[in-house]
Design a protein around this motif. Structure first.
Motif, PDB file in Angstrom:
ATOM      1  N   ILE A   1       0.830  -1.193   0.000  1.00  0.00           N
ATOM      2  CA  ILE A   1       0.000   0.000   0.000  1.00  0.00           C
ATOM      3  C   ILE A   1       0.868   1.249   0.000  1.00  0.00           C
ATOM      4  N   CYS A   2       0.558   2.155  -0.923  1.00  0.00           N
ATOM      5  CA  CYS A   2       1.196   3.464  -0.952  1.00  0.00           C
ATOM      6  C   CYS A   2       0.194   4.460  -0.390  1.00  0.00           C
ATOM      7  N   HIS A   3       0.474   4.963   0.812  1.00  0.00           N
ATOM      8  CA  HIS A   3      -0.433   5.915   1.442  1.00  0.00           C
ATOM      9  C   HIS A   3      -0.276   7.310   0.844  1.00  0.00           C
ATOM     10  N   GLN A   4       0.846   7.572   0.223  1.00  0.00           N
ATOM     11  CA  GLN A   4       1.085   8.870  -0.417  1.00  0.00           C
ATOM     12  C   GLN A   4       0.135   9.068  -1.597  1.00  0.00           C
ATOM     13  N   ASP A   5       0.013   8.053  -2.443  1.00  0.00           N
ATOM     14  CA  ASP A   5      -0.835   8.124  -3.638  1.00  0.00           C
ATOM     15  C   ASP A   5      -2.161   7.397  -3.475  1.00  0.00           C
ATOM     16  N   ASN A   6      -2.330   6.684  -2.354  1.00  0.00           N
ATOM     17  CA  ASN A   6      -3.532   5.877  -2.100  1.00  0.00           C
ATOM     18  C   ASN A   6      -3.750   4.808  -3.176  1.00  0.00           C
TER      19      ASN A   6
ATOM     20  N   TYR B   1      -0.947  -2.224  -4.509  1.00  0.00           N
ATOM     21  CA  TYR B   1      -0.233  -3.094  -5.448  1.00  0.00           C
ATOM     22  C   TYR B   1      -0.373  -4.531  -4.971  1.00  0.00           C
ATOM     23  N   SER B   2      -0.724  -5.407  -5.878  1.00  0.00           N
ATOM     24  CA  SER B   2      -0.930  -6.820  -5.542  1.00  0.00           C
ATOM     25  C   SER B   2       0.389  -7.559  -5.398  1.00  0.00           C
ATOM     26  N   ILE B   3       0.322  -8.656  -4.665  1.00  0.00           N
ATOM     27  CA  ILE B   3       1.429  -9.605  -4.578  1.00  0.00           C
ATOM     28  C   ILE B   3       0.872 -10.921  -5.100  1.00  0.00           C
ATOM     29  N   ILE B   4       1.433 -11.407  -6.192  1.00  0.00           N
ATOM     30  CA  ILE B   4       0.947 -12.630  -6.828  1.00  0.00           C
ATOM     31  C   ILE B   4       2.035 -13.689  -6.754  1.00  0.00           C
ATOM     32  N   ASP B   5       1.705 -14.817  -6.140  1.00  0.00           N
ATOM     33  CA  ASP B   5       2.657 -15.921  -5.945  1.00  0.00           C
ATOM     34  C   ASP B   5       3.946 -15.437  -5.279  1.00  0.00           C
ATOM     35  N   GLY B   6       3.798 -14.515  -4.325  1.00  0.00           N
ATOM     36  CA  GLY B   6       4.945 -14.019  -3.577  1.00  0.00           C
ATOM     37  C   GLY B   6       5.750 -12.948  -4.283  1.00  0.00           C
TER      38      GLY B   6
ATOM     39  N   LEU C   1       3.548  -2.270 -10.924  1.00  0.00           N
ATOM     40  CA  LEU C   1       3.281  -1.587 -12.181  1.00  0.00           C
ATOM     41  C   LEU C   1       2.111  -0.643 -11.968  1.00  0.00           C
ATOM     42  N   GLU C   2       2.278   0.618 -12.380  1.00  0.00           N
ATOM     43  CA  GLU C   2       1.216   1.604 -12.162  1.00  0.00           C
ATOM     44  C   GLU C   2      -0.095   1.186 -12.816  1.00  0.00           C
ATOM     45  N   ASP C   3      -0.016   0.624 -14.010  1.00  0.00           N
ATOM     46  CA  ASP C   3      -1.252   0.246 -14.712  1.00  0.00           C
ATOM     47  C   ASP C   3      -1.924  -0.984 -14.103  1.00  0.00           C
ATOM     48  N   LYS C   4      -1.247  -1.689 -13.209  1.00  0.00           N
ATOM     49  CA  LYS C   4      -1.835  -2.843 -12.512  1.00  0.00           C
ATOM     50  C   LYS C   4      -2.256  -2.505 -11.086  1.00  0.00           C
ATOM     51  N   SER C   5      -2.010  -1.269 -10.654  1.00  0.00           N
ATOM     52  CA  SER C   5      -2.378  -0.879  -9.296  1.00  0.00           C
ATOM     53  C   SER C   5      -3.871  -0.574  -9.216  1.00  0.00           C
ATOM     54  N   MET C   6      -4.375  -0.552  -7.970  1.00  0.00           N
ATOM     55  CA  MET C   6      -5.786  -0.253  -7.734  1.00  0.00           C
ATOM     56  C   MET C   6      -5.864   0.960  -6.813  1.00  0.00           C
ATOM     57  N   PRO C   7      -6.752   1.901  -7.114  1.00  0.00           N
ATOM     58  CA  PRO C   7      -6.922   3.016  -6.180  1.00  0.00           C
ATOM     59  C   PRO C   7      -7.560   2.518  -4.889  1.00  0.00           C
ATOM     60  N   MET C   8      -7.110   3.061  -3.790  1.00  0.00           N
ATOM     61  CA  MET C   8      -7.648   2.666  -2.495  1.00  0.00           C
ATOM     62  C   MET C   8      -8.953   3.430  -2.260  1.00  0.00           C
ATOM     63  N   SER C   9     -10.009   2.713  -1.938  1.00  0.00           N
ATOM     64  CA  SER C   9     -11.291   3.345  -1.657  1.00  0.00           C
ATOM     65  C   SER C   9     -11.260   3.990  -0.282  1.00  0.00           C
TER      66      SER C   9
END
Length: 64
Positions: free
Chosen positions: A28-33, A36-41, A46-54
């Protein structure tokens, strides 16, 4: 995720340190909210794979 690895990881957008949500296996980036996922460790920083925090997720993270 190992603590020494967490110290090396930074948000690809703002370069701030990321917090690790062990339960959800997310970084979690609290600066940008962004989340970022962790898949298989492997962190997917990647910015385009990130999700905005609700706002609900932001409140939950602040109360941990």
């Amino acid at each position: 995720m190992k603590e020494n690895l967490l110290k090396l990881l930074a948000c690809p957008k703002c370069h701030s340190l990321l917090d690790f949500n062990k339960k959800e296996q997310q970084l979690i980036c609290h600066q940008d909210n962004f989340i970022y996922s962790i898949i298989d460790g492997i962190p997917v920083l990647l910015e385009d794979k990130s999700m905005p925090m609700s706002s609900v997720q932001m409140d939950k993270e602040c109360n941990i």
